[in-house]
Scaffold this motif. Sequence first.
Motif, PDB file in Angstrom:
ATOM      1  N   ALA A  22      53.496  20.920  18.425  1.00 30.83           N
ATOM      2  CA  ALA A  22      55.013  20.721  17.897  1.00 30.83           C
ATOM      3  C   ALA A  22      55.164  21.874  17.057  1.00 30.83           C
ATOM      4  N   VAL A  23      54.146  22.453  16.347  1.00 31.69           N
ATOM      5  CA  VAL A  23      54.008  23.681  15.307  1.00 31.69           C
ATOM      6  C   VAL A  23      52.933  24.496  15.576  1.00 31.69           C
ATOM      7  N   GLY A  43      64.317  20.489  19.279  1.00 34.20           N
ATOM      8  CA  GLY A  43      62.982  20.513  19.560  1.00 34.20           C
ATOM      9  C   GLY A  43      61.985  21.733  19.492  1.00 34.20           C
ATOM     10  N   ALA A  44      62.555  22.722  18.487  1.00 31.16           N
ATOM     11  CA  ALA A  44      61.807  23.765  17.985  1.00 31.16           C
ATOM     12  C   ALA A  44      60.758  23.388  16.995  1.00 31.16           C
ATOM     13  N   TYR A 231      60.221  26.429  20.277  1.00 28.38           N
ATOM     14  CA  TYR A 231      58.966  25.881  20.875  1.00 28.38           C
ATOM     15  C   TYR A 231      57.968  25.952  19.786  1.00 28.38           C
ATOM     16  N   GLY A 232      58.058  25.676  18.726  1.00 26.71           N
ATOM     17  CA  GLY A 232      57.208  25.337  17.619  1.00 26.71           C
ATOM     18  C   GLY A 232      56.348  26.840  17.100  1.00 26.71           C
ATOM     19  N   LYS A 233      57.125  28.034  17.403  1.00 21.74           N
ATOM     20  CA  LYS A 233      56.878  29.032  17.209  1.00 21.74           C
ATOM     21  C   LYS A 233      57.614  29.636  16.176  1.00 21.74           C
ATOM     22  N   TYR A 253      68.996  30.947  21.303  1.00 24.04           N
ATOM     23  CA  TYR A 253      69.939  30.154  21.449  1.00 24.04           C
ATOM     24  C   TYR A 253      71.013  30.161  22.737  1.00 24.04           C
ATOM     25  N   LEU A 254      70.308  30.075  23.952  1.00 23.92           N
ATOM     26  CA  LEU A 254      70.734  30.209  25.486  1.00 23.92           C
ATOM     27  C   LEU A 254      71.740  31.426  25.640  1.00 23.92           C
ATOM     28  N   GLY A 255      71.131  32.499  24.896  1.00 24.63           N
ATOM     29  CA  GLY A 255      72.275  33.676  25.310  1.00 24.63           C
ATOM     30  C   GLY A 255      73.306  33.859  24.585  1.00 24.63           C
ATOM     31  N   GLU A 256      73.654  32.851  23.660  1.00 27.66           N
ATOM     32  CA  GLU A 256      75.079  32.839  22.704  1.00 27.66           C
ATOM     33  C   GLU A 256      74.733  33.703  21.577  1.00 27.66           C
ATOM     34  N   GLU A 257      75.526  34.414  21.200  1.00 30.15           N
ATOM     35  CA  GLU A 257      75.585  35.093  19.862  1.00 30.15           C
ATOM     36  C   GLU A 257      75.545  33.797  18.925  1.00 30.15           C
TER      37      GLU A 257
END
Length: 260
Positions: A22-23, A43-44, A231-233, A253-257
């Motif tokens: 997780a981390v 989930g990061a 993703y934990g990093k 952030y999914l390609g969003e600014e």
Amino acid sequence: MHPNGDLLALNEMTVKFGGLTAVNKVSLSVQQGRLEGIIGPNGAGKTTVFNGLTGLCHVTSGDIAFGGSSILNRPADRICRLGIARTFQNIRLFKSLSALDNLRIAFHQNRHYGMWPALLHLPSYAREEKSIRKESQYMLEFVQLGSRAQEKAGSLSYGQQRRLEIARALITKPKLLLLDEPAAGMNPLETLELTDLIRNIHQNLDVTVILIEHDMSLVMNLCQYLHVLDYGKLIAQGTPDAIRANAKVIEAYLGEEVPA
């Protein structure tokens, strides 16, 4: 305090749950007196970092230093007494008790009298109880809930309950305050009031603040420095302006600014 001024330092902090990491080897530091943020997609691993810091989950490897001393995997109550307080994503108040009593209960770790003065209602007990009530009322005033002292916590509005939870964390007199998504579920007015409160805490209570938040406008307006997880990093660190322009962050952030 560590000689370099860091109040908090994570050194390759890793948290694993079975086969899930997780981390993953997160290293970061926070200087005393700062207001910083941890951001990242769902989930990061952001809340897991807070849970590891406060003794609510086992840190698999690495180290956590607070004030220059390791607090790795110490019990949660011990970590709180050392000066780290937090709030949670889901409000955890005693909803059947008054706002004032929620703070009085949280104050218990600072009490100096023992069992016998309490049982016998000795003067030392009465003096300290009076002091606790006074400090609790002051903290309610600070978060603009002074007139709600005798109302049950569960009858307060959502935004007021959030402020009460922050007051309950502050009554323990922390050196470091961790706020886990404090604006979650708030309407725009409540978010604006919360922003003012966090800024007031940072400027007037001599408390270092780290917040996890998905409201990017709040984060960018409040925080002096940001740490970004994916993703934990740890994928980026820097000022809000630097983070807003960071290609790795935009991609996460999914390609969003990242909004201003």
